[in-house]
Write a protein that holds these residues in place. Sequence first.
Motif, PDB file in Angstrom:
ATOM      1  N   GLN A   1      -0.676  29.165 -31.704  1.00  0.00           N
ATOM      2  CA  GLN A   1      -0.781  28.311 -30.357  1.00  0.00           C
ATOM      3  C   GLN A   1       0.221  28.803 -29.366  1.00  0.00           C
ATOM      4  O   GLN A   1      -0.054  29.007 -28.226  1.00  0.00           O
ATOM      5  CB  GLN A   1      -1.299  27.270 -30.223  1.00  0.00           C
ATOM      6  N   SER A   2       1.400  28.718 -29.805  1.00  0.00           N
ATOM      7  CA  SER A   2       2.665  29.296 -29.075  1.00  0.00           C
ATOM      8  C   SER A   2       2.603  30.600 -28.496  1.00  0.00           C
ATOM      9  O   SER A   2       2.999  30.845 -27.551  1.00  0.00           O
ATOM     10  CB  SER A   2       3.929  28.644 -29.819  1.00  0.00           C
TER      11      SER A   2
ATOM     12  N   ALA B   1       5.307  39.928 -29.181  1.00  0.00           N
ATOM     13  CA  ALA B   1       5.824  38.679 -29.856  1.00  0.00           C
ATOM     14  C   ALA B   1       5.995  38.928 -31.375  1.00  0.00           C
ATOM     15  O   ALA B   1       5.246  39.945 -31.836  1.00  0.00           O
ATOM     16  CB  ALA B   1       4.655  37.639 -29.804  1.00  0.00           C
ATOM     17  N   VAL B   2       6.860  38.180 -31.726  1.00  0.00           N
ATOM     18  CA  VAL B   2       7.436  38.576 -33.116  1.00  0.00           C
ATOM     19  C   VAL B   2       7.032  37.257 -34.193  1.00  0.00           C
ATOM     20  O   VAL B   2       7.507  35.947 -33.453  1.00  0.00           O
ATOM     21  CB  VAL B   2       8.933  38.650 -33.389  1.00  0.00           C
TER      22      VAL B   2
ATOM     23  N   PRO C   1      11.148  40.779 -27.274  1.00  0.00           N
ATOM     24  CA  PRO C   1       9.833  40.155 -27.443  1.00  0.00           C
ATOM     25  C   PRO C   1       9.884  38.947 -26.466  1.00  0.00           C
ATOM     26  O   PRO C   1      10.913  38.352 -25.942  1.00  0.00           O
ATOM     27  CB  PRO C   1       9.937  39.583 -28.829  1.00  0.00           C
ATOM     28  N   SER C   2       8.480  38.469 -25.969  1.00  0.00           N
ATOM     29  CA  SER C   2       8.777  37.531 -25.191  1.00  0.00           C
ATOM     30  C   SER C   2       8.598  36.275 -25.903  1.00  0.00           C
ATOM     31  O   SER C   2       9.189  35.068 -25.516  1.00  0.00           O
ATOM     32  CB  SER C   2       7.197  37.618 -24.429  1.00  0.00           C
ATOM     33  N   LEU C   3       8.501  35.959 -27.325  1.00  0.00           N
ATOM     34  CA  LEU C   3       8.558  34.912 -28.005  1.00  0.00           C
ATOM     35  C   LEU C   3       8.971  35.285 -29.449  1.00  0.00           C
ATOM     36  O   LEU C   3       8.286  36.387 -30.078  1.00  0.00           O
ATOM     37  CB  LEU C   3       7.205  34.390 -28.069  1.00  0.00           C
ATOM     38  N   ILE C   4       9.598  34.553 -30.171  1.00  0.00           N
ATOM     39  CA  ILE C   4       9.801  34.653 -31.549  1.00  0.00           C
ATOM     40  C   ILE C   4       9.622  33.417 -32.193  1.00  0.00           C
ATOM     41  O   ILE C   4      10.237  32.337 -31.907  1.00  0.00           O
ATOM     42  CB  ILE C   4      11.257  35.185 -31.949  1.00  0.00           C
TER      43      ILE C   4
ATOM     44  N   TRP D   1      11.350  30.535 -30.075  1.00  0.00           N
ATOM     45  CA  TRP D   1      12.542  31.230 -29.365  1.00  0.00           C
ATOM     46  C   TRP D   1      12.404  32.050 -28.296  1.00  0.00           C
ATOM     47  O   TRP D   1      11.505  33.046 -28.438  1.00  0.00           O
ATOM     48  CB  TRP D   1      13.573  31.853 -30.672  1.00  0.00           C
ATOM     49  N   THR D   2      13.364  32.385 -27.403  1.00  0.00           N
ATOM     50  CA  THR D   2      13.128  33.059 -26.403  1.00  0.00           C
ATOM     51  C   THR D   2      14.541  33.942 -26.257  1.00  0.00           C
ATOM     52  O   THR D   2      15.518  33.292 -26.690  1.00  0.00           O
ATOM     53  CB  THR D   2      12.933  32.646 -25.252  1.00  0.00           C
TER      54      THR D   2
END
Length: 493
Positions: free
Chosen positions: A221-222, A320-321, A349-352, A487-488
């Motif tokens: 979801q994140s 994303a990772v 990445p936009s998000l980890i 994380w970002t």
Amino acid sequence: MDSGQAKISHSQNIHFDAEAEKEIRSLPFNSLELLIQYAPKVKRLRVENCTEKKSGTPTNTSSSSRSPLLPAAGIIELAKARLLQLHSQKADVVSYAATSFGAQSGLPSEVAEDFELALRLLAAAEKIAKQQFIYARKLLSMCKLSISQSGNPIQRVAYYFAEALQEKIDKEWGLVSSEETERIKKGPTDVELTMLRLRPEMMRCQQEIPFCLYTQFTAIQSILDCVASAKRVHLIDFGIDNGSHWTLIMQAFSVRYECPLEHLKITAVGTSKPMMEETGKWLTSFAETISLPFSFSITVSEMKDLKEDCFELEADENVAVYLGLRLWTLLPWPNQLDRFIKLIKSLKPSLIVVNEMEASINSSVFLERFNESIVLFSAMFDCINSCMYHRVTFRKLTEEVIFPGMIRNIVIAEGKEWIQRYEKISFWRALFGRFGIVETDMSRPPPEQEILFLGSSELLSCCTVELDGKCLLLGWKGSAIQSVSAWTIQQDD
């Protein structure tokens, strides 16, 4: 204590095969099917009084094999506190442990016996740390009277830790046979090969542990929220296993009509090419059934050997990772861990999303890592005892094949041979912070779905979700087992 007790024979291996086949037929296929299976209960849960549910005592069809009044990890913590008290009183711990002191603790009789066992086991580890091996062996002999592979969770976890402590003494005294050394070098046993064959079914079974689904949902979801408006999405998964968690995000993309997805790519990174190829075929087939533009690629490599050119990145992709229980594998090699974090950052990445065990088992001091690990494993034994009671074969495979090797490595191995290490979220915060990677909020499910994922039945009151900063700590009966965090990359001013 017979160091051969914990070994599983070829006949047992055949038994595991036969019993597993029976249980496989009743396993749900993937996390999506699990959601479908539980979906009818959501409406009922919305109107039920959750306070009443939480105040109830969890039930278990195998309640005779556990201590229902106090969690296993709680018994270990009580024993640790009592041991500290004895030291402050300068008491003779060995003499005290030789008496039946549980009845004087004020605990119910069934818990008091486990309390005695836990204190003797902890005391044995202390004696080993001081190289007082004769005293340690005496304490382990006392433990032998109570430990059991078929008892309650505290008796089972004590069985494997006692076996490991005895082997550590034998190693220190040079009593480990050349045959045993060769056995370790030869590789997996028959039963370990059985476990590998049953790995997909094992993973499906483990998804019945409430917070496993919850972890997957919050992670997915994140990522979904982060790429809500992206038209081309590239998901990089280190350790994809059977990939069932991605069916959730694929289904969400397939109905994103307001901003249709042009293409979804998943890159699996790992060492098992056949397994990743099989996962790719399955996910590709799933994408076709929901008419989702999709491609799948694999990168066969150890994490320490990865380079940026291992990934087929495109300029218009939103990356994303997902790191699901993977970072800990690099803890024995800090330099390689640093290089890996730099690599992740270079992917922009936009998000980890990171999922790790929540335990500090990375100390060179033996007693520190022993005390931390026995609390963690006690909580895990307790958890799977309740959640997998109807999957006896898979519970036993987890306890008799997977966990013993992990415990032995933590207790016996040293230096680079000691690879089973974990760190808490505070460690990962400090590490990521050095590289300009900052924590961001996780996406949590709404209350009615949170109840659903954490167990829509009697297990609800046993699962715990706590916030540590922006990180979610997921645990069992108050003991944290895993963390999940997002994380970002910090933008330069």
